[in-house]
Motif scaffolding. Sequence first.
Motif, mmCIF file in Angstrom:
data_model
loop_
_atom_site.group_PDB
_atom_site.id
_atom_site.type_symbol
_atom_site.label_atom_id
_atom_site.label_comp_id
_atom_site.label_asym_id
_atom_site.label_seq_id
_atom_site.Cartn_x
_atom_site.Cartn_y
_atom_site.Cartn_z
ATOM 1 N N SER A 175 -7.899 -1.826 11.387
ATOM 2 C CA SER A 175 -9.043 -2.212 10.556
ATOM 3 C C SER A 175 -10.364 -2.289 11.318
ATOM 4 O O SER A 175 -11.220 -3.125 11.006
ATOM 5 C CB SER A 175 -8.760 -3.561 9.882
ATOM 6 O OG SER A 175 -8.823 -4.642 10.801
ATOM 7 N N TYR A 198 -10.016 -6.913 9.002
ATOM 8 C CA TYR A 198 -8.947 -7.851 8.662
ATOM 9 C C TYR A 198 -8.529 -8.673 9.875
ATOM 10 O O TYR A 198 -8.528 -8.180 11.005
ATOM 11 C CB TYR A 198 -7.709 -7.096 8.154
ATOM 12 C CG TYR A 198 -7.927 -6.256 6.927
ATOM 13 C CD1 TYR A 198 -8.792 -6.662 5.920
ATOM 14 C CD2 TYR A 198 -7.255 -5.048 6.771
ATOM 15 C CE1 TYR A 198 -8.993 -5.895 4.790
ATOM 16 C CE2 TYR A 198 -7.433 -4.267 5.640
ATOM 17 C CZ TYR A 198 -8.315 -4.703 4.653
ATOM 18 O OH TYR A 198 -8.499 -3.923 3.541
ATOM 19 N N THR A 200 -5.423 -10.001 9.673
ATOM 20 C CA THR A 200 -4.046 -9.515 9.667
ATOM 21 C C THR A 200 -4.011 -8.222 8.880
ATOM 22 O O THR A 200 -4.325 -8.193 7.682
ATOM 23 C CB THR A 200 -3.090 -10.532 9.033
ATOM 24 O OG1 THR A 200 -3.186 -11.772 9.745
ATOM 25 C CG2 THR A 200 -1.659 -10.027 9.095
ATOM 26 N N ALA A 201 -3.642 -7.132 9.540
ATOM 27 C CA ALA A 201 -3.613 -5.818 8.912
ATOM 28 C C ALA A 201 -2.194 -5.502 8.441
ATOM 29 O O ALA A 201 -1.358 -6.395 8.285
ATOM 30 C CB ALA A 201 -4.123 -4.775 9.897
ATOM 31 N N PRO A 234 -12.513 -11.739 11.612
ATOM 32 C CA PRO A 234 -13.012 -10.459 11.077
ATOM 33 C C PRO A 234 -14.494 -10.560 10.712
ATOM 34 O O PRO A 234 -14.951 -11.598 10.206
ATOM 35 C CB PRO A 234 -12.159 -10.242 9.827
ATOM 36 C CG PRO A 234 -10.953 -11.087 10.024
ATOM 37 C CD PRO A 234 -11.372 -12.261 10.825
#
Length: 357
Positions: A175, A198, A200-201, A234
């Motif tokens: 991301s 993100y 968490t991707a 992020p």
Amino acid sequence: MSPAAPAGGDFNGDGFVDLYIGGYEDWDAGITYPNMILMNDKGRGFVLSWSETRYRARGVTACDFDQDGDLDVYVSNYRLQPNVLWLNDGTGKFRDVAADNNAVATSAGFDGGHSIGACWGDFDNDGDMDLFAGNFAHQDKRGDQPKSRFLRNLGHQQDYTFEDRSTCGVFYQESYASPSAGDYDNDGNLDLFFTTVYGTASKGRKNYPVLYRNEGDFVFSNATAKSQLAGLVPTYQAAWADYDNDGDLDLVTAGKLFENQGGGTNWLKVSLQGDGMAVNRSAIGTQVRIRLKDKILARQVEAGTGEGNQNDLTLHFGLGQHATPVSLEILWPNGTKQTIANVKPGSLSAIRFSRSQ
């Protein structure tokens, strides 16, 4: 998402700053917002001179990459669309030369990438402005989507085409978002800060913004932890400025200001001003070069980098251990060239354009 990617510059050479606005999309409404060029009407307002809806732009950044005295524009497009390099004819009319100049920033099997932002900078200290194109890269049935990459400007001898140097040490995160270039350690090499969308991707993988240190010869290493920037949230925000005027670049990102503790190396800052007639008052588009023994340092005054970010208009040069006076070679955005000799490191030089020079 509405239009969110502006870049400024005097595209038609009349001394006033114009705007290129990149349009993205409203996914739910099925709308693609137009890319637009708004020409400055001598300070009285802006006039729409061009628009189109072929591309879903996320980032816009301008640079006179071919050193002909007018600003060209690089547009980062999403949805696996090719990026666009708009070549300016000097009057504010543009044609796309990305494919001809190898600046699309994609990989075999793909027409384009999920580009969110790009930044210009002379990453190899040869005096030519290179590109870093940032790509948000999913993994799909065709394999990994196009990764972020460095595009080396090959200069006038090869008609300012670009050589794809690939990732150069920028490791994979799905991301990645907005990049910004700045010499944070004053060694003369432009470094790279690169954010993520993100926390968490896909598949639960954590993504974090990264500071990459330029080791030279297009080799970049992870300097995030050493610089105390690890674990940032992020963000699309990434911009450099020496806010406390102590000679090193500080960083704004993730809603915070990070003060560079620096020290021990030499530097030089250059503040430029136009006359508002031949050169816009902010001197946007001006390039300055310093020739050292084994390298050429090039910087530009830019209004727009990454996705909707803005670095300080004051140019910053890290000089490493170089302590003797240098000469500044200035290319103003109307093509005028000027040399300022005997500029001492550790100083701020304020230079105003004059048509009598």
